[in-house]
Scaffold this active site. Structure first.
Site, mmCIF file in Angstrom:
data_model
loop_
_atom_site.group_PDB
_atom_site.id
_atom_site.type_symbol
_atom_site.label_atom_id
_atom_site.label_comp_id
_atom_site.label_asym_id
_atom_site.label_seq_id
_atom_site.Cartn_x
_atom_site.Cartn_y
_atom_site.Cartn_z
ATOM 1 N N SER A 574 0.841 -1.186 0.000
ATOM 2 C CA SER A 574 0.000 0.000 0.000
ATOM 3 C C SER A 574 0.881 1.243 0.000
ATOM 4 O O SER A 574 1.660 1.438 -0.921
ATOM 5 C CB SER A 574 -0.966 -0.043 1.183
ATOM 6 N N ASP A 660 -9.651 -3.857 -5.697
ATOM 7 C CA ASP A 660 -9.155 -3.010 -4.620
ATOM 8 C C ASP A 660 -9.722 -1.600 -4.791
ATOM 9 O O ASP A 660 -9.593 -0.988 -5.845
ATOM 10 C CB ASP A 660 -7.620 -2.962 -4.661
ATOM 11 N N HIS A 695 -8.378 -4.994 -1.185
ATOM 12 C CA HIS A 695 -7.115 -4.398 -0.750
ATOM 13 C C HIS A 695 -6.271 -5.381 0.053
ATOM 14 O O HIS A 695 -5.047 -5.305 0.035
ATOM 15 C CB HIS A 695 -7.405 -3.153 0.092
#
Length: 731
Positions: A574, A660, A695
């Protein structure tokens, strides 16, 4: 990139030049068209990327399978949680061998009049149902036939009769809420579509509060559903229109109020709904105009009703104060708040919980997260007693509040370290007879395969950045690894949003340690390990400190002799994936491999478009490049996609998910195309995309274990660390 005898040609996306102009600067993006998620050509390209990575990494299949089996062999597949009491019931979960998801269950509690006995959890055994055990939700049954399954929240009415739960079957974190009558086991006809995380019933159980996201995936509404009425008639309790603010809610400690929190990274606003007078609506505690970052809780001190504030007013690391509603009605500068816990430059106060006789403090001290207690009886006295905390033996550990009930004689704590599996403690609160309290170990998460913590070592070291800043490192290794400059190493980092890399036990990491890999958490600036200033020194126009700190950490490990300079890999996800992309551009020669999980590598494009998911919320972290030319220029000087250059990049894997909603798949998809085009080296650059995940990747524990095995096999193969050390591995 050319084909080699071992690697086929990678897929090449066609170029469709798209110009982006801001502050007099034009950037031409050849691959922006890959954002067209519904375009069959895009889907076909992504599938070709998966086929390519499968071909390139085919030789790692045996290693992947070995690591997967090690994870599986160390994990107790038929497992259970320690029951937690809420009202008249004990709630817990069971996981079953061969099943991906937990079963949520409960059993009735008893009230004998002995508080400690009544709050001692029942012993749950695998395969043995407790008398009266009731299944609330079987995740495996719910997931059957679905491409994805995740629970985004659950709530039970105070009388224990109704159960609400939220399920995501796509991975986009938009949930469907259903209601179950626990007396009959039947589902109610009420169904709420498109809810976000978090559910809470009103005290009388007649309505459910939930949040809704807008088109940019930002939670912007809190709604109330009255059972038995059409969803279209749900009350809009609050709507937040500022695109830079995040919205959420929770119940107050005594469940007398709904606490609505509106915040960004730098300031907040709290509004309270009194369940005793809901018609009065939400009451603002302190306006966001004061630019104070705070949390608020209804609170009484010395018989006076008011608000408990955990805040950063003249306190960069936050402090705890009490004030009355009369004071809050005054202009901000004239308000007087009573200090309950003063500010400390060494202790970061992250949050405060309220019990009948204590305040429970979540703090960070000496880089570590810990729980402290402050007696309420001392709050009104000048000679306030100091905070106390349970004592633990290890140097590097994490302790955290897991559950607390306002009237209970104890609280539930979690504990873990790099070497100690998660432990569940009940901490009996201090009394006059036992002023230190008592720690009761309820369970240590079992690790199978003959795990012995004495086989491993975890130490704290310090790297030094170019500006002289000391950067903490957590160095974890197998005890047999010597500091002689020959070991492979993996450096992990994040460094954003004041998130810290806390000590925790991870079963999958043992597979790397057992192969001689030195695993290092680099606690770079932008995280929160050393207090608020550590975060402030790694955000906005100081963001590059995050990246250079990571390189300095790598240099330290090499110079100290812990790792071979030719056998170092980097890992992050991320915002940590942005870190990976920046480091690959800054110092590609230092790494044999880079794995970037759901990487935020096209940050400038994303943040320049406030219509994209969560873009406006990012301005408090990175700055606003739309309005500020200095921020635009600074971001463009480091964002990975814009700074790819003709150098020999290391072996790189970008791992992402098609659904995501936080970091869109298009960012890594574009990134790998540009990397391959520019790289002067021969190392493969691959994109692994989960077409049904979110995610956090795919759902289901077995699939997640295989994903972790994929990442670690990619790294171990690049480092030449595929073989186990003598005597290592599950026995």
């Amino acid at each position: 990139m050319t084909a080699t005898p071992h690697h086929p040609l990678p897929p090449v996306a066609r170029k469709v030049p798209t110009s982006r102009t801001h502050h007099g600067d034009t950037f031409v993006d050849d691959y922006e068209w890959l954002r067209e998620k519904e375009n069959p050509e895009v889907v076909a390209h992504l599938k070709a990327e998966n086929a390519y990575q499968e071909a390139v990494t085919a030789g790692q299949e045996a290693l992947r399978e070995a690591i997967f089996q090690e994870i599986k062999g160390r994990t107790l597949e038929t497992d259970l949680s320690v029951p937690s009491r809420k009202d008249a019931w004990w709630y817990f979960t069971r996981t079953l061998e061969g099943k991906d998801y937990p079963v949520y269950a409960r059993v009735a509690a008893t009230d004998s009049g002995d508080p400690l006995a009544d709050w001692t959890p029942p012993v749950v055994e695998a395969g043995v149902a407790l008398p009266g055990e009731q299944t609330l939700l079987d995740g495996n049954a719910e997931a059957e036939g679905q491409p994805f399954f995740s629970v985004g929240g659950a709530a039970v009415t105070r009388d224990g009769n109704l159960y609400a739960y939220a399920v995501d079957n796509a991975g986009d974190e938009r949930f469907t809420v259903r209601f179950k009558d626990l007396r009959t086991g039947e589902l109610l006809p009420d169904v709420i579509e498109g809810a976000f995380y978090g559910l809470a019933f009103s005290p009388d159980g007649t309505r459910l509060y939930y949040t809704v996201v807008d088109e940019s995936w930002r939670p912007h509404q809190i709604r109330a559903h009255v059972l038995g009425t059409p969803v279209e008639q749900d009350e809009l309790l609050y709507q937040e229109d500022d695109a830079g603010m995040w919205l959420g809610f929770e119940l107050s400690a005594q469940r007398t109020h709904l606490v609505v929190g509106i915040s960004c990274a730098e300031y907040s606003e709290v509004r309270l709904l009194d369940f005793a007078d809901p018609a009065a609506g939400l009451r603002t505690v302190l306006s966001r105009d004061a630019r104070v970052l705070y949390e608020a809780e209804p609170f009484a001190l010395d018989g006076t009703d008011g608000v408990l504030l955990t805040h950063d007013r003249d306190a960069v690391n936050s402090m705890v104060s009490f004030t009355t509603w009369e004071e809050l009605a005054k202009p901000f500068e004239a308000q007087e708040w009573r200090t309950l816990l003063p500010h400390s430059p060494e202790v970061r106060v992250n949050g405060t919980g309220v019990l009948r006789d204590f305040l429970v403090l979540s703090v960070r001290q000496d880089t570590l997260e810990r729980v402290q207690f402050l007696p309420r009886q001392s709050l009104g006295t000048p000679e306030q007693r100091p905070t106390m905390e349970p004592a633990f033996a290890e140097e590097l550990f994490t302790s955290y509040l897991s559950a607390a009930d306002y009237d209970a004689p104890l609280v539930r704590l979690g504990y873990t370290s790099f070497l100690t599996p998660v432990r569940v403690y009940d901490f009996v609160l201090p009394t006059a007879a036992a002023p230190e309290g008592e720690l009761l170990l309820r369970r240590e998460h079992p690790v199978l395969g003959g795990y012995d913590p004495q086989d491993y070592v975890a130490t704290r070291e310090w790297a030094v950045a170019a500006d002289g800043t000391r950067i903490p490192l957590s160095v974890i290794r197998h005890r047999s690894v010597r500091q002689d400059g020959t070991a492979p190493g993996l450096v992990y980092g994040y460094g954003s949003y004041e998130s810290s890399l806390d000590p925790q036990f991870v079963i999958s990491r043992l597979s790397l340690l057992d192969r001689g890999v030195v695993f290092v958490d680099a606690h770079v600036r932008g995280g929160g390990e050393l207090g608020r200033h550590w975060y402030e020194d790694g955000k906005k126009l100081a963001k590059k400190n995050t990246f250079t700190d990571f390189v300095a950490a790598t240099d330290h490990l090499i110079a100290s002799g812990w790792v071979d300079p030719d056998r170092v890999a980097a890992l992050g996800g991320s915002a940590g994936g942005l870190l990976m992309g920046a480091v690959a551009n800054l110092a590609p020669e230092k790494y044999a491999a880079v794995v970037a999980q759901v990487p935020f590598v096209d940050a400038l494009t994303t943040i320049l478009d406030p219509e994209l998911p969560l873009s406006a919320l990012e301005w408090e972290e990175w700055g606003n490049p739309i309005t500020d030319p200095e921020v635009y220029a600074y971001m463009k000087s480091y964002t990975p996609y814009e700074n790819i250059r003709p150098v020999a990049y290391p072996r790189i894997a970008a791992v992402t998910s098609f659904n995501d909603t936080r970091v869109l798949y298009v960012e890594p998809a574009k990134w790998v195309q540009a990397l391959r085009e520019q790289s002067t080296g021969t190392e493969p650059i691959v994109l692994k995309i989960e077409m049904d995940g979110g995610h956090g990747g795919a759902s289901g524990r077995y699939v997640q274990w295989r994903e972790r095995a994929w990442d670690y096999a990619f790294i171990a193969d690049a480092l030449g660390a595929g073989a186990l050390l003598p005597g290592a591995g599950p026995q």
